[in-house]
Design a protein around this motif. Sequence first.
Motif, PDB file in Angstrom:
ATOM      1  N   GLU A 297       0.790  -1.242   0.000  1.00  9.15           N
ATOM      2  CA  GLU A 297       0.000   0.000   0.000  1.00  9.15           C
ATOM      3  C   GLU A 297       0.820   1.288   0.000  1.00  9.15           C
ATOM      4  OE1 GLU A 297      -2.863  -0.244   3.130  1.00  9.15           O
ATOM      5  OE2 GLU A 297      -4.114  -1.694   2.047  1.00  9.15           O
ATOM      6  N   THR A 298       2.115   1.207   0.182  1.00 11.69           N
ATOM      7  CA  THR A 298       2.958   2.391   0.025  1.00 11.69           C
ATOM      8  C   THR A 298       4.096   2.042  -0.912  1.00 11.69           C
ATOM      9  OG1 THR A 298       4.490   1.948   1.846  1.00 11.69           O
ATOM     10  CG2 THR A 298       2.453   3.139   2.383  1.00 11.69           C
ATOM     11  N   LEU A 299       4.573   3.051  -1.632  1.00  9.01           N
ATOM     12  CA  LEU A 299       5.633   2.801  -2.601  1.00  9.01           C
ATOM     13  C   LEU A 299       6.937   2.430  -1.904  1.00  9.01           C
ATOM     14  CD1 LEU A 299       5.873   2.812  -5.668  1.00  9.01           C
ATOM     15  CD2 LEU A 299       6.755   5.147  -5.532  1.00  9.01           C
ATOM     16  N   SER A 300       7.192   3.047  -0.754  1.00  7.99           N
ATOM     17  CA  SER A 300       8.439   2.748  -0.036  1.00  7.99           C
ATOM     18  C   SER A 300       8.448   1.304   0.461  1.00  7.99           C
ATOM     19  CB  SER A 300       8.630   3.712   1.137  1.00  7.99           C
ATOM     20  OG  SER A 300       7.534   3.629   2.035  1.00  7.99           O
ATOM     21  N   ALA A 301       7.295   0.842   0.982  1.00  4.22           N
ATOM     22  CA  ALA A 301       7.214  -0.540   1.472  1.00  4.22           C
ATOM     23  C   ALA A 301       7.293  -1.530   0.319  1.00  4.22           C
ATOM     24  CB  ALA A 301       5.924  -0.742   2.255  1.00  4.22           C
ATOM     25  N   ALA A 302       6.655  -1.198  -0.789  1.00  7.79           N
ATOM     26  CA  ALA A 302       6.712  -2.077  -1.960  1.00  7.79           C
ATOM     27  C   ALA A 302       8.137  -2.172  -2.475  1.00  7.79           C
ATOM     28  CB  ALA A 302       5.780  -1.566  -3.045  1.00  7.79           C
ATOM     29  N   ALA A 303       8.824  -1.028  -2.516  1.00  5.42           N
ATOM     30  CA  ALA A 303      10.211  -1.003  -2.992  1.00  5.42           C
ATOM     31  C   ALA A 303      11.104  -1.837  -2.081  1.00  5.42           C
ATOM     32  CB  ALA A 303      10.706   0.440  -3.058  1.00  5.42           C
ATOM     33  N   ALA A 304      10.911  -1.690  -0.769  1.00  7.67           N
ATOM     34  CA  ALA A 304      11.729  -2.450   0.191  1.00  7.67           C
ATOM     35  C   ALA A 304      11.520  -3.952   0.035  1.00  7.67           C
ATOM     36  CB  ALA A 304      11.398  -2.004   1.612  1.00  7.67           C
ATOM     37  N   SER A 305      10.273  -4.352  -0.210  1.00  9.05           N
ATOM     38  CA  SER A 305       9.985  -5.785  -0.355  1.00  9.05           C
ATOM     39  C   SER A 305      10.649  -6.371  -1.605  1.00  9.05           C
ATOM     40  CB  SER A 305       8.477  -6.022  -0.403  1.00  9.05           C
ATOM     41  OG  SER A 305       7.928  -5.554  -1.627  1.00  9.05           O
ATOM     42  N   LEU A 306      10.900  -5.521  -2.587  1.00  9.87           N
ATOM     43  CA  LEU A 306      11.529  -5.986  -3.828  1.00  9.87           C
ATOM     44  C   LEU A 306      13.036  -5.772  -3.833  1.00  9.87           C
ATOM     45  CD1 LEU A 306       8.906  -4.630  -6.402  1.00  9.87           C
ATOM     46  CD2 LEU A 306       9.178  -6.980  -5.613  1.00  9.87           C
TER      47      LEU A 306
END
Length: 301
Positions: A19-28
């Motif tokens: 749900e946030t771009l920063s969290a999505a980026a970190a997961s990838l």
Amino acid sequence: MQLLDIAHWSLICALKDRETLSAAAASLGITQSAATQRLREAERRLGVALARKTGRSLELTEAGRTVATAGQATLPVLRLAESDAIWHGKRNARQLTLALGLFDPARLSMRVITECQEALPDVSVQWARVPNEHMVAAVAGGSADLAFIPGAPANPDVPRRLAVRDRLVAVFAEGNGPPAGATVTTHHFAGKTFLTYGLRPEPGWEYDLFFERGKSFPGEAVKIESTELICQMVARGMGASILPSACVEASAFSSHIDIAEFGSDKIRFDWFVIHTRSTPDAAIEAIRRAIVPLPEMDVSS
């Protein structure tokens, strides 16, 4: 033409979960800046907005949710296919797969493996468990290279080679069978659990020729889809059975089993090696050699 790359699909799926771009980026494992560029590129390629900002979160649009739902269903399949491709590419390129059904005495299986390895030392031999009714289909479809089966396959397009002539024998726990040299009758099965690898009556086998199509069939029959397990159960006094002599003689429990013959009306049949057209002849002959040494069996050329 496919517009999005795997990287785009992965980011949009991550956005749905995080749900946030920063969290999505970190997961990838990428930076937020890289994720932003990747999202913009995906939107540019599709020509639609995939996400919109709502407060501190990034909410997927209907188009984004469509992509994410499809990606979550598809990406695990693609990753598994990649892993399988790596595995198949790194394993021994020369491999022989033998289909193993319910006729599975350990000593016979080991002889087959040993004979194949000696005949083809640069080939890796592996076993694959296949339901007996699917053995012919497994070889015909190429998921197995070889199998040995009782009786000729019904499919005339499957290559086969006659291996050896065998017979059915009655088996009882040690000391519980007919006297030595006596011919077995249906009365010897009275009061005993009949252990069988198939409950479906087959013409030309024991149900038809010995039990007279059920007229004198044992009161209780239990299906056990492994001849080796049947032999073990018989050896422990858990029932009696009728099995191919090859499976009994090669069983690890043969010394604890009484074998009784059917007299002059022996139920005989042929073992066949079925194989793909590309199977090396040396492998086919190796299986024949593994089966042939069994006692009191007629070798057929």
